[in-house]
Design an enzyme around this catalytic site. Structure first.
Site, PDB file in Angstrom:
ATOM      1  N   SER A   1       0.922  -1.158  -0.091  1.00 59.89           N
ATOM      2  CA  SER A   1       0.000   0.130  -0.060  1.00 59.89           C
ATOM      3  C   SER A   1       0.951   1.340  -0.131  1.00 59.89           C
ATOM      4  O   SER A   1       2.094   1.260   0.338  1.00 59.89           O
ATOM      5  CB  SER A   1      -0.728  -0.190   1.303  1.00 59.89           C
ATOM      6  OG  SER A   1      -1.651   1.186   1.466  1.00 59.89           O
TER       7      SER A   1
ATOM      8  N   SER B   1       9.817   9.959   9.404  1.00 54.27           N
ATOM      9  CA  SER B   1       8.744  10.811   9.370  1.00 54.27           C
ATOM     10  C   SER B   1       9.167  12.343   9.865  1.00 54.27           C
ATOM     11  O   SER B   1       9.872  12.406  10.568  1.00 54.27           O
ATOM     12  CB  SER B   1       7.486  10.294  10.157  1.00 54.27           C
ATOM     13  OG  SER B   1       6.426  11.426  10.268  1.00 54.27           O
TER      14      SER B   1
ATOM     15  N   TYR C   1       3.257   7.623  18.141  1.00 55.98           N
ATOM     16  CA  TYR C   1       3.919   7.437  16.599  1.00 55.98           C
ATOM     17  C   TYR C   1       5.134   8.449  16.592  1.00 55.98           C
ATOM     18  O   TYR C   1       6.120   7.790  16.347  1.00 55.98           O
ATOM     19  CB  TYR C   1       2.851   8.028  15.726  1.00 55.98           C
ATOM     20  CG  TYR C   1       3.227   7.947  14.372  1.00 55.98           C
ATOM     21  CD1 TYR C   1       3.496   6.732  13.657  1.00 55.98           C
ATOM     22  CD2 TYR C   1       3.419   9.087  13.657  1.00 55.98           C
ATOM     23  CE1 TYR C   1       3.608   6.822  12.369  1.00 55.98           C
ATOM     24  CE2 TYR C   1       3.691   9.268  12.180  1.00 55.98           C
ATOM     25  CZ  TYR C   1       3.813   8.180  11.554  1.00 55.98           C
ATOM     26  OH  TYR C   1       4.157   8.038  10.249  1.00 55.98           O
TER      27      TYR C   1
ATOM     28  N   LYS D   1       8.987   7.259  15.762  1.00 59.29           N
ATOM     29  CA  LYS D   1       9.758   7.648  14.841  1.00 59.29           C
ATOM     30  C   LYS D   1      10.987   8.310  15.132  1.00 59.29           C
ATOM     31  O   LYS D   1      12.103   8.531  14.461  1.00 59.29           O
ATOM     32  CB  LYS D   1       8.805   8.641  13.970  1.00 59.29           C
ATOM     33  CG  LYS D   1       7.413   7.907  13.305  1.00 59.29           C
ATOM     34  CD  LYS D   1       8.342   6.890  12.303  1.00 59.29           C
ATOM     35  CE  LYS D   1       6.985   6.349  11.211  1.00 59.29           C
ATOM     36  NZ  LYS D   1       7.371   5.438  10.177  1.00 59.29           N
TER      37      LYS D   1
END
Ligand SMILES: NC(=O)c1ccc[n+]([C@@H]2O[C@H](COP(=O)([O-])OP(=O)(O)OC[C@H]3O[C@@H](n4cnc5c(N)ncnc54)[C@H](OP(=O)(O)O)[C@@H]3O)[C@@H](O)[C@H]2O)c1
Length: 264
Positions: free
Chosen positions: A15, A141, A154, A158
């Site tokens: 994806s 990110s 998250y 990261k």
């Protein structure tokens, strides 16, 4: 440098960014190993690459499963005998504030987004060292450079990735191990659907931020170009969030104040 004939393993290839990166790097004529859990989606991506069947291997597994990880490394090695580029791209996002996020959910985020990436890299590194070098990339990110609302777990995972992979680069530079950290801003992918809410269930909704984000194929072309040039860090995105990277370095107080004013 082109990846013609190189063996490239992309996780999270079913994806979004991983699928687009498979399509972008296929232009070089590599041998591709595509991983994720959704077998049908991996098959579709394999077809989209346009590579001959013998040059694409679909290797489905759950990246948090230690036994499956070890087995896939063996399978990849048996099929292609070497690995030139590992792109640790699998990941899962979050949509819940600090006090609403259960500790188990936080641990899941760390498991998928940090420990699994580290474990796969550690499993592949001896092969790269034995063959005299290799290239490891990880999709971190902008959230690996800056903390923001609703994403504490998250952001933590990261940030941890950035530190671990920077250290890996420093440790193995003399062994011809190249390390690339990829730092995307908002990219138009379905990432928000699988994002974890506080109790660990899927958010299951689209995100306006991602919908306004950079086109995923344009993003993948930029990443592919950076990988060919063996860049240490690739920042990619088109929104205001990309300014956070230089603001954090030069005007951190201003950036913290701006982020505090964001909704959420
Ligand atoms: N989109 C953005 O705006 C953005 C911004 C910055 C960073 N990123 C990072 O980019 C990477 C790719 O995200 P995306 O936007 O392309 O999202 P996506 O479309 O949701 O893709 C996520 C990929 O990760 C795989 N994955 C998730 N959990 C897994 C598990 N337990 N085992 C194996 N594979 C797993 C999924 O495969 P299966 O579902 O088949 O398992 C899927 O292929 C992530 O690391 C994400 O944090 C994205």
């Amino acid at each position: 440098m082109s990846f013609k004939g190189s063996v490239i393993w992309i996780t999270g290839a079913s994806s979004g960014i991983g699928a687009a990166l498979a399509r972008a790097l296929a232009a070089d004529g590599p041998k591709l190993v595509l991983s994720g859990r959704q077998v049908d989606a991996l098959r579709r991506v394999a077809q989209q690459t346009g590579l001959p069947g013998e040059d694409v291997m679909i290797l489905p597994f759950d990246i948090t499963d230690a036994d499956a990880r070890a087995a896939t490394v063996d399978q990849m090695q048996t099929r292609f005998g070497r690995i030139d580029l590992l792109v640790n791209n699998a990941g899962i996002s979050q949509r819940a504030r600090v006090l609403d996020t259960e500790m188990d959910t936080l641990r899941t985020l760390m498991e998928v987004d940090f420990f699994a990436q580290v474990a796969l890299t550690r499993a592949v590194l001896p092969l790269m060292l034995a063959q005299g070098g290799g290239h490891v990339a990880v999709t971190a990110s902008v959230s690996g450079k800056l903390g923001s609302q609703g994403r504490a777990g998250y952001c933590a995972a990261k940030h941890a990735l950035m530190g671990w992979f920077d250290a890996l680069r420093a440790e193995h530079a003399r062994d011809r191990i190249r390390v690339t950290t990829i730092v995307p801003g908002y990219i138009d992918t379905p990432i928000a659907y699988a994002a974890l809410t506080g109790d660990g269930s899927a958010h299951a909704k689209p995100s306006k931020g991602n919908a306004r984000g950079m086109d995923v194929d344009a993003c993948a072309q930029r990443i592919a170009q950076g990988l060919r040039r063996r860049r240490r860090e690739i920042a990619v995105g088109k929104g205001l969030e990309m300014h956070a990277l230089w603001l954090k370095r030069w005007f951190p107080g201003l950036l913290f104040r701006l982020v505090e004013r964001l909704p959420g």
